[in-house]
Design a protein around this motif. Sequence first.
Motif, PDB file in Angstrom:
ATOM      1  N   GLU A  19       0.608  -1.102   0.027  1.00 60.53           N
ATOM      2  CA  GLU A  19       0.118   0.025   0.262  1.00 60.53           C
ATOM      3  C   GLU A  19       1.048   1.485   0.390  1.00 60.53           C
ATOM      4  OE1 GLU A  19      -3.234   0.000   2.599  1.00 60.53           O
ATOM      5  OE2 GLU A  19      -3.098   2.358   2.525  1.00 60.53           O
ATOM      6  N   GLY A  20       0.167   2.180  -0.890  1.00 59.73           N
ATOM      7  CA  GLY A  20       1.217   3.686  -0.295  1.00 59.73           C
ATOM      8  C   GLY A  20       2.715   3.611  -1.991  1.00 59.73           C
ATOM      9  N   LYS A  21       2.874   1.975  -2.080  1.00 59.27           N
ATOM     10  CA  LYS A  21       4.392   2.113  -3.034  1.00 59.27           C
ATOM     11  C   LYS A  21       4.004   2.137  -4.846  1.00 59.27           C
ATOM     12  CE  LYS A  21       8.194  -0.668  -4.168  1.00 59.27           C
ATOM     13  NZ  LYS A  21       8.893  -2.012  -3.522  1.00 59.27           N
ATOM     14  N   THR A  22       4.900   2.989  -4.973  1.00 63.08           N
ATOM     15  CA  THR A  22       4.936   3.297  -6.927  1.00 63.08           C
ATOM     16  C   THR A  22       5.227   2.327  -7.294  1.00 63.08           C
ATOM     17  OG1 THR A  22       4.031   5.224  -6.915  1.00 63.08           O
ATOM     18  CG2 THR A  22       5.694   5.534  -8.427  1.00 63.08           C
ATOM     19  N   TYR A  23       5.232   1.768  -8.178  1.00 61.36           N
ATOM     20  CA  TYR A  23       5.957   1.011  -8.804  1.00 61.36           C
ATOM     21  C   TYR A  23       5.716   1.171 -10.773  1.00 61.36           C
ATOM     22  CZ  TYR A  23       4.985  -2.829  -4.964  1.00 61.36           C
ATOM     23  OH  TYR A  23       4.454  -2.699  -4.194  1.00 61.36           O
ATOM     24  N   LYS A  50       3.410   3.722 -14.623  1.00 56.46           N
ATOM     25  CA  LYS A  50       3.295   4.504 -13.334  1.00 56.46           C
ATOM     26  C   LYS A  50       1.874   3.979 -13.338  1.00 56.46           C
ATOM     27  CE  LYS A  50       4.649   7.536 -10.293  1.00 56.46           C
ATOM     28  NZ  LYS A  50       5.423   9.451 -10.344  1.00 56.46           N
ATOM     29  N   THR A  52       0.395   3.514  -8.473  1.00 63.24           N
ATOM     30  CA  THR A  52       0.647   3.377  -6.954  1.00 63.24           C
ATOM     31  C   THR A  52      -0.644   2.505  -6.709  1.00 63.24           C
ATOM     32  OG1 THR A  52       1.363   5.243  -6.774  1.00 63.24           O
ATOM     33  CG2 THR A  52       0.140   4.868  -4.566  1.00 63.24           C
ATOM     34  N   GLU A  54      -2.675   0.647  -3.766  1.00 66.90           N
ATOM     35  CA  GLU A  54      -4.029   1.385  -3.215  1.00 66.90           C
ATOM     36  C   GLU A  54      -4.180   0.864  -1.683  1.00 66.90           C
ATOM     37  OE1 GLU A  54      -7.611   1.790  -5.363  1.00 66.90           O
ATOM     38  OE2 GLU A  54      -6.619   3.011  -7.006  1.00 66.90           O
TER      39      GLU A  54
END
Length: 80
Positions: A19-23, A50, A52, A54
Amino acid sequence: MPDAPQIAQKNPYKVELVEGKTYFWCACGRSANQPFCDGSHKVTTLTPVKFTAEASKAAFLCGCKHTANQPFCDGTHKTL
Ligand code: FES
Ligand code: FES
């Protein structure tokens, strides 16, 4: 420069998102670090997607690169 994706595999990649991490999902199919971008798209006109996460949960990211719901598998791989 190629503008069509390569099929990395005809199945999704199951990944554990945080959660909250960007890929950066590989849209070109050329990354050696599937399903994520490693910069190999530079020889194409394609760019990574890109997103993020949820929630922290498992997700199925498209490996065939032909999904209509990037970066997630939508079942299109069954038609390839
Ligand atoms: Fe495929 Fe970057 S390596 S989009
Ligand atoms: Fe691409 Fe399922 S792996 S749509």
